[in-house]
Design a protein around this motif. Structure first.
Motif, PDB file in Angstrom:
ATOM      1  N   GLY A  82      33.663  12.800   3.830  1.00 52.63           N
ATOM      2  CA  GLY A  82      34.327  12.183   4.969  1.00 52.63           C
ATOM      3  C   GLY A  82      35.188  13.165   5.729  1.00 52.63           C
ATOM      4  N   THR A 113      47.644   5.970  -1.903  1.00 48.13           N
ATOM      5  CA  THR A 113      47.294   6.043  -0.478  1.00 48.13           C
ATOM      6  C   THR A 113      48.370   5.382   0.368  1.00 48.13           C
ATOM      7  OG1 THR A 113      46.084   3.976  -0.635  1.00 48.13           O
ATOM      8  CG2 THR A 113      44.799   5.991  -0.867  1.00 48.13           C
ATOM      9  N   ALA A 158      48.200  12.045  -0.604  1.00 52.90           N
ATOM     10  CA  ALA A 158      47.297  10.955  -0.959  1.00 52.90           C
ATOM     11  C   ALA A 158      46.210  11.502  -1.871  1.00 52.90           C
ATOM     12  CB  ALA A 158      46.678  10.369   0.301  1.00 52.90           C
ATOM     13  N   ALA A 212      37.397   5.309   0.434  1.00 56.78           N
ATOM     14  CA  ALA A 212      37.790   6.658   0.853  1.00 56.78           C
ATOM     15  C   ALA A 212      39.204   6.566   1.424  1.00 56.78           C
ATOM     16  CB  ALA A 212      36.814   7.211   1.875  1.00 56.78           C
ATOM     17  N   CYS A 213      40.038   5.816   0.705  1.00 49.89           N
ATOM     18  CA  CYS A 213      41.343   5.404   1.209  1.00 49.89           C
ATOM     19  C   CYS A 213      42.258   6.574   1.569  1.00 49.89           C
ATOM     20  CB  CYS A 213      42.028   4.514   0.187  1.00 49.89           C
ATOM     21  SG  CYS A 213      40.917   3.331  -0.569  1.00 49.89           S
ATOM     22  N   SER A 214      42.046   7.721   0.901  1.00 49.81           N
ATOM     23  CA  SER A 214      42.919   8.847   1.184  1.00 49.81           C
ATOM     24  C   SER A 214      42.653   9.422   2.568  1.00 49.81           C
ATOM     25  CB  SER A 214      42.711   9.930   0.132  1.00 49.81           C
ATOM     26  OG  SER A 214      41.341  10.180  -0.018  1.00 49.81           O
ATOM     27  N   LEU A 215      41.525   9.050   3.175  1.00 52.45           N
ATOM     28  CA  LEU A 215      41.201   9.567   4.502  1.00 52.45           C
ATOM     29  C   LEU A 215      41.447   8.518   5.584  1.00 52.45           C
ATOM     30  CD1 LEU A 215      37.769  11.237   3.686  1.00 52.45           C
ATOM     31  CD2 LEU A 215      39.942  12.394   3.882  1.00 52.45           C
ATOM     32  N   MET A 239      32.183   4.122   8.583  1.00 55.03           N
ATOM     33  CA  MET A 239      30.920   4.628   8.083  1.00 55.03           C
ATOM     34  C   MET A 239      29.904   4.504   9.214  1.00 55.03           C
ATOM     35  SD  MET A 239      29.343   3.461   4.523  1.00 55.03           S
ATOM     36  CE  MET A 239      28.476   4.553   3.460  1.00 55.03           C
ATOM     37  N   ASP A 248      27.008   8.040   6.700  1.00 53.11           N
ATOM     38  CA  ASP A 248      28.053   9.068   6.691  1.00 53.11           C
ATOM     39  C   ASP A 248      29.446   8.494   6.887  1.00 53.11           C
ATOM     40  OD1 ASP A 248      26.383  11.238   6.276  1.00 53.11           O
ATOM     41  OD2 ASP A 248      25.857  11.339   8.401  1.00 53.11           O
ATOM     42  N   ILE A 249      30.384   9.030   6.086  1.00 51.34           N
ATOM     43  CA  ILE A 249      31.778   8.590   6.216  1.00 51.34           C
ATOM     44  C   ILE A 249      32.521   9.504   7.180  1.00 51.34           C
ATOM     45  CG2 ILE A 249      33.950   8.458   4.947  1.00 51.34           C
ATOM     46  CD1 ILE A 249      32.700   6.509   3.460  1.00 51.34           C
ATOM     47  N   HIS A 250      33.276   8.914   8.083  1.00 51.00           N
ATOM     48  CA  HIS A 250      34.152   9.692   8.960  1.00 51.00           C
ATOM     49  C   HIS A 250      35.590   9.290   8.672  1.00 51.00           C
ATOM     50  CE1 HIS A 250      30.947  11.047  11.922  1.00 51.00           C
ATOM     51  NE2 HIS A 250      30.313  10.254  11.089  1.00 51.00           N
ATOM     52  N   GLY A 251      36.418  10.291   8.344  1.00 50.09           N
ATOM     53  CA  GLY A 251      37.782   9.955   7.945  1.00 50.09           C
ATOM     54  C   GLY A 251      38.839  10.438   8.912  1.00 50.09           C
ATOM     55  N   LYS A 252      40.093  10.052   8.622  1.00 54.78           N
ATOM     56  CA  LYS A 252      41.272  10.415   9.415  1.00 54.78           C
ATOM     57  C   LYS A 252      41.018  10.221  10.905  1.00 54.78           C
ATOM     58  CE  LYS A 252      42.942  13.708   5.983  1.00 54.78           C
ATOM     59  NZ  LYS A 252      43.056  15.099   5.593  1.00 54.78           N
ATOM     60  N   VAL A 259      30.680  15.485  11.977  1.00 52.01           N
ATOM     61  CA  VAL A 259      32.027  15.150  11.500  1.00 52.01           C
ATOM     62  C   VAL A 259      33.023  16.135  12.107  1.00 52.01           C
ATOM     63  CG1 VAL A 259      33.510  14.903   9.495  1.00 52.01           C
ATOM     64  CG2 VAL A 259      31.130  14.240   9.360  1.00 52.01           C
TER      65      VAL A 259
END
Lengths: 616, 167
Positions: A31, A378, A384, B130-133, B138, B142-146, B167
């Motif tokens: 991610g 988190t 985090a 993917a909580c930290s991001l 999604m 694909d995951i996109h974070g922050k 990304v």
């Protein structure tokens, strides 16, 4: 025999002849952009004509610093680079992989690969000395971020499957159960039922078929330790399951994993295949005469399927609705046969208990809660990520020591532990030791171990409303207290956040909390009122402000917004002006900001962007 | 697959038959069968539901009951690309609502709906883990974070241009 294998195995990992590059490719890494960084590394290696081994690992837990890339140069310590962008790759490859010189400006820390035999880099902190790693004890996460989760050889080399070998060669089923009981291990899925006791009660039933089931339906919003284990060290979960299967003399097993985790699903299927090939699974495991096969079942998106009886219905191909108990699953579970069901993290603990011995294990933790627990940290928190600490550490230690505190100079307000089944604990409970009993006493619950930190700009009534809306929409609808009760409570909470609350609402809410808890069929309904109950207990004044004064103290509830600048606090930094999407704020470097109410769309951006709490 | 997606009436059920054969004699296989049929057609066509019912000797209502219980199954065609915005606790605290709002605005559809050109379907999902991001979405697999509102703009723009989000 096991011992020699172990030595050659360990050497496979520590005997480094050419540079190794490890890159965190779990969902969190991906991610953050690990794919782009990986292809940049591959291109750069080719361009500079260098030979290095690339290892795709799971998550080491420092999710806040993803993308993480580690470089091991032969004879030197392993260096961790955080927040890696593809622009940083050429220098890391050119300096470190080619010449063995760590790029200090990008490096977070270093760690030895072989105990103290590697030459360290001057002036670079060690991994265990970083603030977020102090106080952590990584037993269950020991392989995550260190080995290639897709390689059974790596797992064996790090000491994997020795517990299974020991169990099959030297222990009877009874002895295994006795060992687990003695260790004091309790279920990590939330309730904290003693694992040994569960295994023993399942073992005493005999049937033509018996199942061992791994509950990998981690649905709690805010929890991801099960995902990280499955993505980072899937063999340890599988090994634990096989040992459990042997202990209860199970005939087959299922891993029920949620479909929202496609990478974990893929990895588990591959893991099972590899274990089968190596004789750890299937007919006559390691020539011991014991046979077990395990299959992956993908969930289809229903939170309630984390409840054991609902999960079993789902495996059988039905609607995932819970049923009344007794009979307990250990007596009549899947297809009415005795079924042992444990959570991912519980299974991952098992090989560790066997290898280290119950007595050693029981020394970690508190009197009634043994071992370590993984928390996913988190929300409004600096570091985090995943945290593994011994049971009994305080909330303060996790939030402020390991987590590094609240970013942007904001104040800590509460921590939501255990997802929708848990509760919100306030600042006054920061020194509460975290174990099963004390959390329940404070009105929360271990749950899955999610740890969502919120700061002073979060509205607790809105938070309670959020969890209630989650529970209401995820209720399976079988029993009226849960189906209707959660919806009615959601209505009341929504009304309060819209400024339409009435005096008697709090009393009604409190009464409903108790009714839903006692009358619901399964854990979802029984625990759904927890967030409301705990916020009513610790943040009652916020409810009263919404109802009586019609204001939201944190200005989060849009319907109650009246934005104003506090002139004494405004530093004229203009952050609010720059970020306002509708240009409703005027001011300059010399002039205090002013919000034009007629233009304001109450989007709350100015409040969030202000670093000085100058907007109310 | 796209052609099939555009049709509301699916007549070619050979894929369904293939999937059914694979699970012949296996108990508890209804959910994996539905999952694979959905992969093949993009959704669960009505004709497929009836066909499965007949072959498994179940009633169509029983199958529909299962399909509507789980969030993953869809009885109407979805877009070519699926955008799932996470609305878990961490994402909620970090402003997932704004991400959903922004996507809804750019694509001009409410949550749960598909754009007129059948390119995108906008959905909300309970937690992607993917909580930290956070906040996270999604895009297909694909995951996109922050995420920020600007990132959302960029992802959609890139997807419209090339079909592959970076990304």
């Amino acid at each position: 025999m096991i011992k020699t294998e172990e030595i050659t195995g360990t050497e496979k990992i520590t005997n480094i002849k050419k540079p190794k590059i490890l890159i965190g490719m779990a969902t969190c890494g991906l991610g953050a952009g690990a794919k782009t960084v990986l292809s940049a590394i591959e291109q750069e290696l080719e361009k500079q004509k260098l030979d290095a081994e690339i290892i795709r690992t799971g998550c080491i837990g420092m999710c806040a610093y993803e993308v993480l890339v580690d470089v091991i140069f032969p004879g030197r310590t392993r260096v961790t680079y955080g927040n890696v962008k593809k622009t940083m790759v050429p220098q890391i490859i050119g300096d470190h992989v080619a010449k063995g010189e760590a790029v200090r400006k990008f490096a977070l820390s270093q760690m030895p690969v072989r105990e103290a035999r590697d030459i360290p880099y001057d002036g670079l902190p060690f991994f265990e000395d970083l603030e977020m790693n102090k106080g952590q004890q990584k037993f269950i996460l020991r392989n995550c971020g260190y080995i290639d989760p897709d390689s059974i050889e790596d797992y064996i080399a790090s000491g994997g499957y020795t517990a299974l070998k020991k169990v099959l060669a030297t222990m009877s089923s009874k002895e295994v159960i006795h060992e687990i009981s003695k260790s004091g291990l309790r279920g990590r899925g939330g309730g904290g039922f003693p694992t040994g006791e569960k295994w023993a009660s399942c073992a005493k039933y005999s049937a033509d078929e018996k199942f061992v089931v791994c509950n990998a339906d981690e649905g709690d919003p805010g929890a991801f330790m099960d995902r990280s284990l499955m993505e980072g060290d899937p063999h340890s979960v599988l090994e634990g399951m096989i040992i459990a299967g042997y202990a209860i003399q199970g005939t087959s097993g299922y891993i029920y994993v949620r479909a929202e985790y496609p990478l974990a699903v893929k990895r588990l299927k591959h893991t099972i295949e590899q274990a089968r090939k190596h004789g750890f699974l299937g007919k006559n495991i390691l020539s011991s005469g014991y046979s077990l096969d395990i299959f992956v079942k993908e969930g289809a998106g229903a939170f309630v399927c984390g409840e054991s009886t609902a999960l079993q219905n789902s495996i059988e191909g039905k609607r995932g609705m819970p049923r009344t108990r007794p009979p307990q699953s250990v007596e009549a579970g899947l297809w009415d046969k005795p079924t042992l069901l444990n959570n991912v993290e519980t299974f991952a603990n098992v090989p560790f208990v066997i290898n280290k011995g119950a007595e050693w294990y029981a020394k970690i933790g508190t009197e009634k809660s043994k071992g370590t627990k993984i928390f996913s940290l988190t929300g409004k928190i600096k570091n985090a990520g995943l945290v593994e600490v011994p049971m009994g550490v305080s909330i303060r230690q996790i939030v402020f020591d390991v987590g590094g505190g609240i970013p942007k100079k904001k104040k800590f307000k509460a921590v939501q532990i255990g997802g929708p089944s848990g509760g919100c604990l306030p600042e006054s409970l920061l020194d509460l030791p975290i174990d099963y009993e004390s959390l329940v006493g404070a009105g929360a619950m271990m749950g899955s171990g999610s740890f969502v930190v919120v700061d002073e700009v979060t509205c607790m009534v809105e938070m309670a409303r959020f969890f209630m809306s989650f529970c209401a929409s995820e209720s399976c609808g079988k029993c009226p207290p849960c189906r209707i009760g959660t919806t009615l409570m959601l209505d009341i909470l929504t009304r309060i956040t819209q400024g339409k609350g009435e005096e008697k609402d709090l009393e009604v809410l409190e009464q409903m909390c108790d009714e839903i808890r006692t009358m619901s069929l399964c854990g979802l309904g029984q625990s759904a009122p927890n967030p409301v109950k705990s916020t009513l207990r610790y943040f009652r004044d916020e409810y009263i402000a919404h109802i009586s004064d019609k204001i939201c103290p944190t200005a989060s509830c849009a319907a109650l917004h009246r934005y104003e600048v506090i002139p004494e606090k405004c530093t004229k930094c203009q952050a609010c002006i720059r970020n306002c999407p509708v240009k409703a704020i005027s001011g300059s470097a010399k002039e205090v900001a002013f919000i034009h109410k007629e233009k304001c769309i109450k989007c709350n951006v100015c409040y969030e962007k202000c670093n000085f709490m100058a907007i109310k | 697959m796209n052609e099939k997606l555009m049709q509301n009436q699916v007549t070619d059920l050979s894929d369904v038959e293939k999937i059914l054969r694979k699970y012949e004699g296996q108990r508890g296989s209804l959910i994996p069968i539905l999952q694979q049929v959905q992969v093949a057609y993009g959704y669960l066509p009505e004709s497929a539901v009836y066909y499965i019912a007949e072959r498994l000797n179940m009633s169509a209502s029983e199958i529909t009951g299962v399909a509507t219980f789980y969030a993953q199954f869809h009885l109407i065609p979805r877009g070519q690309h699926i955008l799932k915005v996470c609305c878990g606790t961490a994402c909620h605290v970090k402003g997932a609502k704004k991400i959903t709002g922004k996507l809804s605005e750019i694509l001009d559809v409410p949550v749960g709906a598909t754009t007129k050109d059948s390119l995108f379907t906008l959905e909300e999902v309970a937690c992607l883990g993917a909580c930290s991001l956070a906040p996270v979405m999604m895009v297909d697999e694909d995951i996109h974070g922050k995420l920020t509102s600007d990132d959302v703009d960029m992802v959609i723009k890139q997807m419209k241009e090339s079909g592959i989000p970076q990304v």
